[in-house]
Design an enzyme around this catalytic site. Structure first.
Site, PDB file in Angstrom:
ATOM      1  CD  GLU A  65      -3.106  -0.854   0.239  1.00 29.03           C
ATOM      2  OE1 GLU A  65      -3.102   0.200  -0.428  1.00 29.03           O
ATOM      3  OE2 GLU A  65      -3.994  -1.724   0.136  1.00 29.03           O
ATOM      4  NE  ARG A  98      -3.833   3.025  -0.379  1.00 31.56           N
ATOM      5  CZ  ARG A  98      -4.975   2.976   0.293  1.00 31.56           C
ATOM      6  NH1 ARG A  98      -5.472   4.087   0.788  1.00 31.56           N
ATOM      7  NH2 ARG A  98      -5.606   1.831   0.486  1.00 31.56           N
ATOM      8  CB  THR A 158      -2.658  -1.144  -8.976  1.00 31.58           C
ATOM      9  OG1 THR A 158      -3.853  -1.906  -8.799  1.00 31.58           O
ATOM     10  CG2 THR A 158      -1.974  -0.896  -7.640  1.00 31.58           C
ATOM     11  CG  ASP A 209      -6.284  -7.406  -7.114  1.00 28.30           C
ATOM     12  OD1 ASP A 209      -5.176  -7.617  -6.604  1.00 28.30           O
ATOM     13  OD2 ASP A 209      -7.139  -6.664  -6.578  1.00 28.30           O
TER      14      ASP A 209
END
Length: 669
Positions: A285, A289, A638, A417
């Site tokens: 993450e 991000r 993503t 994913d």
């Protein structure tokens, strides 16, 4: 009785008489008075002729405007129209925070400050509002049209149509001692008033989300919009990492919200210090991000602050890669460098996490010249390339110490994913040079489509989950809804034996995800939806019925619109915008929903950072011209942070030197 005699008395022969005052100054006193007067005159004249406000203008209105600018910067809640020039007639609307549902206030027609000032410049010709104009550098949306700037011009990325950009005001910012300009994006060439209104609606949604985050949770990671306070239990915890700021920055820039962008940039420069965080952070993450968001801002602006901060974050994550295989642990504490795995995953790392670092770390090596980041992800690639794949599939769990698979659970939704997404996008962002990534993608997708693609009795296509070679659950995660866009990109970027099938699957999966939205009372999709008996594309369990402001379906709408120009994708996107406004918008921002099947759903009181980074960005781009972040020159990570394609996009900004490691600068590229 004794006392003090008045100063005007003196004694003559013991008798007090009045003193006689002098009628002239002594010579020394005269010099002192003259010196004071001369000093005052010099200071006054210096202020008149040499201070910038007086030197650059003969109008008192210039000084008034400078005062207005300082007041305007006090905060989003204090915005007023600039002072009019002398002899002007006309009223300007007060622009401020738009509160949803205010009487007499239509949030979809409120203009932002930049457009107001641009209109004043253009139509009123107000000298008091004039700003310096600079040469325009290559467009970030397309490198095919604009010519290169003069050698001495400051490089400045511009969004949209270049002809329009020549008349757009430039905001100045001092960065590292040099003048830095952030150019407001050009007006979209679309003349359809309906499309313009829809795009402006999404822009106003971004402003509403940002302003309330700034008001109630500035510097914290996320906002609780119903409670109007910081959300302290997010994936990044309660530390002051400003996740919403870093995640939303490039969306602000793309939408032309430059004042807000500058606010975020200033906070990052002064307050963002990841090494001070004493709590466990997700390597995955934090990469997508923070590293991704900062690198995107660097590509868009050329501001080295963003590149350097991205490297600072990546450096803080590097100890997590110190494993026998090079596969990183899931969590790291930046302060004490301690690593660990998720408790629920045992000794395993997650496929979608270890496999979703390649874009960010490779690009970071290219822009910094430090090859250590690329070396880390190349080693991960090598492990995943060489390992045996059961039935051609990649299970979701892998042990970073042994390099062996854990549970044989395979999914294109949660836990799997973005690994597949990054195989395709690593190839795209490298300008097709990373051929191994494309081969791995095609092989993995051929196996996945053969073993995981299912068709419901009514004809809906979905991606089921497989465990030990068999269908494990007849359900599809909302996270899997990105796959429609992924397959469409795969189909149109390389013509091979799978291209036609890829596009067919892309259309069908995107349709299924829309059905999951359309079959709910709120017209927003659940976290997961099942296909069992008479139930199709609906959630069954309570924890599947929530909507977390997720973007994946809108991502596919955006890509499918760009590649097919089928109007239904824009129509579906507008349905989603209306649903978000009706059910998720509250006075303090935007909230997720606990149950999408209730006509008056309860909010979960969390405004996710990815709502600003992804959801609103994809919806905005859905109603924008193709020239804005053209898919031929940009690839989205993503988290929807756009990366320039190497060799195609002039904003790639490669460093001149390659450093093999932190202590070796001799290897030239």
């Amino acid at each position: 009785m004794t006392g003090i005699l008045p100063s005007y008395q003196r004694f003559v022969n013991g008798v007090p008489v009045p003193s006689i005052s002098r009628r002239s100054f002594r010579l020394r006193e005269k010099y002192l008075i003259i010196s004071v007067l001369l000093t005052f005159a010099i200071v006054w004249l210096g202020a008149l002729f040499y201070l910038p406000e007086f030197k650059s203008s003969t109008s008192v209105n210039d000084s008034v405007y400078n005062v207005y600018k300082r007041i305007q910067k006090a905060g989003p809640e204090l915005l007023m129209p600039p002072p009019l020039a002398q002899n002007e007639v006309g009223d300007f609307p007060v622009v401020g925070i738009v509160r949803h549902g205010e009487e007499g206030d239509d949030p979809h027609v409120v203009e932002d400050r930049n457009r107001l000032l641009a209109k004043i410049d253009e139509e009123m010709g107000m000298k008091v509002l004039e700003r310096p104009q600079f040469d325009v550098a290559p467009s970030i949306s397309s490198s095919k049209g604009p010519s290169k700037p003069p050698v001495n011009a400051i490089e400045e990325p511009v969004l949209g149509n270049n002809a329009a950009n020549k008349d757009i005001p430039v905001s100045d910012l001092k960065v590292d001692g040099s003048l830095k300009q952030y150019v407001v994006p050009a007006i979209d060439p679309s003349t359809d008033p309906d499309i313009i209104q829809k795009r402006d609606t999404v822009k106003e949604m971004m402003r509403h989300a940002w302003n309330n985050y700034k008001l109630y949770a500035w510097g914290k990671n996320e906002l609780k919009p119903m409670s109007k306070r910081a959300h302290l239990t997010s994936v990044f915890g309660g530390g002051d990492l400003g996740a919403t700021i870093v995640d939303g920055m490039d969306t602000l820039y793309i939408m032309g919200l430059i004042d807000e962008f500058r606010e975020g940039r200033d906070w990052i420069a002064e307050h963002f210090h990841i090494n001070e965080i004493d709590s466990d952070l997700s390597v995955f993450e934090t990469t997508i991000r923070f590293v991704g968001g900062l690198l995107s801002c660097y590509a868009l602006t050329g501001d080295s602050l963003f590149r350097d901060k991205a490297a600072e974050v990546a450096d803080a994550l590097l100890p997590a890669f110190d494993t026998p295989t090079g596969l990183p642990y899931a969590l790291i504490n930046p302060s004490n460098k301690a690593n660990r795995q998720y408790h629920w995953a045992g000794a395993n790392s997650i496929l979608s996490e270890v496999g979703t670092l390649h874009m960010e770390f490779t690009y970071l090596s290219d822009v910094t010249g430090n090859d250590v980041y690329r070396q880390k992800v190349d080693r991960i690639r090598q492990v995943l390339y060489n390992i045996q794949k059961p039935d051609g599939l990649y299970p979701n769990y892998i042990n970073p110490r042994t390099g062996q698979w854990g549970q044989r659970h395979t999914s294109l939704g949660a836990l799997g994913d973005s690994f597949y997404e990054y195989l395709l996008k690593a190839w795209l962002v490298s300008n097709n040079e990373d051929e191994v990534a494309r081969v791995m993608f095609d092989e993995a997708m051929q196996a996945a489509l053969d073993k995981m693609l299912r068709i419901s009795p009514s004809g809906l296509a979905y991606l089921a989950e497989v465990k030990y070679g068999r269908i494990f659950e007849e359900k599809m995660d909302h996270l899997s809804c990105f796959a429609g866009g992924m397959f469409a990109l795969a189909s149109t970027t390389l013509q091979n034996s799978l291209s036609e099938r890829y596009m067919d699957v892309a259309r069908k999966l995107t349709h299924t995800c829309h059905e999951s939205y359309d079959r709910s009372e709120t017209k927003l999709g659940p976290e997961a939806f099942r296909f069992s008996g008479a139930v199709e594309a609906r959630a069954m369990k309570s924890n599947e019925k929530m909507y977390l402001l997720r973007p994946e379906t809108f991502e596919s709408y955006f890509i499918m619109w760009r590649l097919t120009k089928d109007q239904k994708y824009r129509d579906w996107g507008w349905e989603a915008v209306q649903a978000l406004e009706k059910h998720c918008r509250v006075e303090g921002g935007y909230t997720g929903l606990v149950n999408v099947y209730h006509s008056a759903p309860q909010g979960d009181d969390v405004q996710q950072s990815f709502f600003l980074a992804e959801t609103l960005k994809y919806l905005y781009l859905l109603f924008s011209d193709d020239s804005l972040l053209h898919l031929d020159e940009w690839v989205f990570n993503t988290e929807a942070h756009p990366f320039p394609i190497k060799g195609k996009n002039p904003l790639y900004r490669s460093a001149n030197k390659l450093i093999a490691n932190s202590g070796n600068e001799d290897n030239q590229v």
